[in-house]
Write a protein that holds these residues in place. Structure first.
Motif, mmCIF file in Angstrom:
data_model
loop_
_atom_site.group_PDB
_atom_site.id
_atom_site.type_symbol
_atom_site.label_atom_id
_atom_site.label_comp_id
_atom_site.label_asym_id
_atom_site.label_seq_id
_atom_site.Cartn_x
_atom_site.Cartn_y
_atom_site.Cartn_z
ATOM 1 N N GLU A 16 0.501 -48.020 -18.090
ATOM 2 C CA GLU A 16 0.950 -49.357 -18.496
ATOM 3 C C GLU A 16 2.464 -49.396 -18.489
ATOM 4 O O GLU A 16 3.124 -48.375 -18.612
ATOM 5 C CB GLU A 16 0.363 -49.777 -19.837
ATOM 6 N N TYR B 239 -5.795 -53.497 -11.247
ATOM 7 C CA TYR B 239 -4.869 -54.196 -12.132
ATOM 8 C C TYR B 239 -5.663 -54.996 -13.159
ATOM 9 O O TYR B 239 -6.294 -55.998 -12.818
ATOM 10 C CB TYR B 239 -3.931 -55.094 -11.319
ATOM 11 N N HIS C 67 6.015 -51.772 -16.711
ATOM 12 C CA HIS C 67 6.479 -52.659 -15.644
ATOM 13 C C HIS C 67 5.647 -52.364 -14.394
ATOM 14 O O HIS C 67 5.575 -51.215 -13.945
ATOM 15 C CB HIS C 67 7.968 -52.423 -15.382
ATOM 16 N N MET C 68 5.008 -53.388 -13.840
ATOM 17 C CA MET C 68 4.010 -53.196 -12.787
ATOM 18 C C MET C 68 4.499 -52.303 -11.645
ATOM 19 O O MET C 68 3.883 -51.287 -11.335
ATOM 20 C CB MET C 68 3.560 -54.562 -12.261
ATOM 21 N N ASN D 17 -4.614 -56.672 -15.777
ATOM 22 C CA ASN D 17 -3.998 -57.930 -16.201
ATOM 23 C C ASN D 17 -2.911 -58.295 -15.192
ATOM 24 O O ASN D 17 -2.637 -57.528 -14.277
ATOM 25 C CB ASN D 17 -3.449 -57.839 -17.632
ATOM 26 N N ALA D 18 -2.314 -59.447 -15.383
ATOM 27 C CA ALA D 18 -1.291 -59.907 -14.436
ATOM 28 C C ALA D 18 0.084 -59.984 -15.090
ATOM 29 O O ALA D 18 0.956 -60.682 -14.608
ATOM 30 C CB ALA D 18 -1.693 -61.271 -13.870
ATOM 31 N N ASP D 19 0.278 -59.252 -16.185
ATOM 32 C CA ASP D 19 1.551 -59.251 -16.898
ATOM 33 C C ASP D 19 2.496 -58.275 -16.195
ATOM 34 O O ASP D 19 2.359 -57.062 -16.316
ATOM 35 C CB ASP D 19 1.323 -58.841 -18.354
ATOM 36 N N TYR D 20 3.444 -58.809 -15.441
ATOM 37 C CA TYR D 20 4.316 -57.981 -14.604
ATOM 38 C C TYR D 20 5.115 -56.959 -15.411
ATOM 39 O O TYR D 20 5.334 -55.846 -14.976
ATOM 40 C CB TYR D 20 5.264 -58.884 -13.796
ATOM 41 N N ASP D 21 5.549 -57.348 -16.616
ATOM 42 C CA ASP D 21 6.368 -56.449 -17.426
ATOM 43 C C ASP D 21 5.558 -55.517 -18.315
ATOM 44 O O ASP D 21 6.069 -54.502 -18.788
ATOM 45 C CB ASP D 21 7.340 -57.258 -18.293
ATOM 46 N N ASN D 22 4.308 -55.861 -18.590
ATOM 47 C CA ASN D 22 3.461 -55.024 -19.442
ATOM 48 C C ASN D 22 2.070 -54.897 -18.813
ATOM 49 O O ASN D 22 1.064 -55.249 -19.418
ATOM 50 C CB ASN D 22 3.378 -55.604 -20.859
ATOM 51 N N ALA D 23 2.056 -54.387 -17.585
ATOM 52 C CA ALA D 23 0.806 -54.270 -16.833
ATOM 53 C C ALA D 23 -0.062 -53.153 -17.390
ATOM 54 O O ALA D 23 0.437 -52.148 -17.903
ATOM 55 C CB ALA D 23 1.118 -53.995 -15.366
ATOM 56 N N LYS D 24 -1.358 -53.349 -17.267
ATOM 57 C CA LYS D 24 -2.347 -52.318 -17.607
ATOM 58 C C LYS D 24 -3.117 -52.037 -16.324
ATOM 59 O O LYS D 24 -3.722 -52.936 -15.752
ATOM 60 C CB LYS D 24 -3.266 -52.804 -18.718
#
Length: 146
Positions: free
Chosen positions: A99, A129, A101-102, A131-138
């Motif tokens: 997890e 991927y 930054h993507m 989720n689609a949270d670029y700064d907090n990707a899982k």
């Protein structure tokens, strides 16, 4: 870097593909353009029968330091013959969870994975991927094992 060994059932991925290599100075651009096609180009919206909303980055067809990169989604059945269809074979995989930054987290994870002494089969490897949270990707990364 910690991982667990998992057994996966076969998955079908539909999306867009390109051939590249780690030695290609344009590798990042090639992969970036695929993701751009998937989202900004509208491919993601036309993929039918998605199994979930997780984007997949699939690496397959390893040959002479080159490989095929496919970005898309897992589907329950194929109805998009105009797009690339790839299969993730059932089998044993090393599963890494990362997890952050993507782009940075994925690049750092691959850098570590390449240094590890895994019994890789080089059939397919993929990123899932969550989720689609670029700064907090899982993201789950799966490496096919022998």
């Amino acid at each position: 870097m910690n991982y667990e060994i998992v057994n996966l059932e076969e998955k079908i991925i539909v999306g867009v593909s390109a051939i590249t290599s780690n030695d290609d100075p344009k590798m990042g651009q090639v992969i970036g353009e695929l993701w751009e096609k998937l989202y900004q180009g509208g491919i993601n919206k036309i993929i039918k029968n998605k199994a979930n909303e997780y984007a997949i980055g699939l690496y397959s067809d390893y040959e002479d330091n080159k490989y095929c990169v496919t970005v898309g989604n897992e589907v329950s059945r194929v109805e998009n013959e105009e797009l690339v269809v790839k299969k993730i074979p059932s089998g044993k995989y090393a599963k890494f969870f990362i997890e952050g930054h993507m782009q940075k987290a994925v690049a750092e994870a691959w850098s570590e994975i390449w240094q590890m002494d895994l019994e890789r089969s080089y059939k397919v490897d993929f990123e899932e991927y969550l989720n689609a949270d670029y700064d907090n990707a899982k993201i789950n990364i799966y490496i096919a094992l022998r």
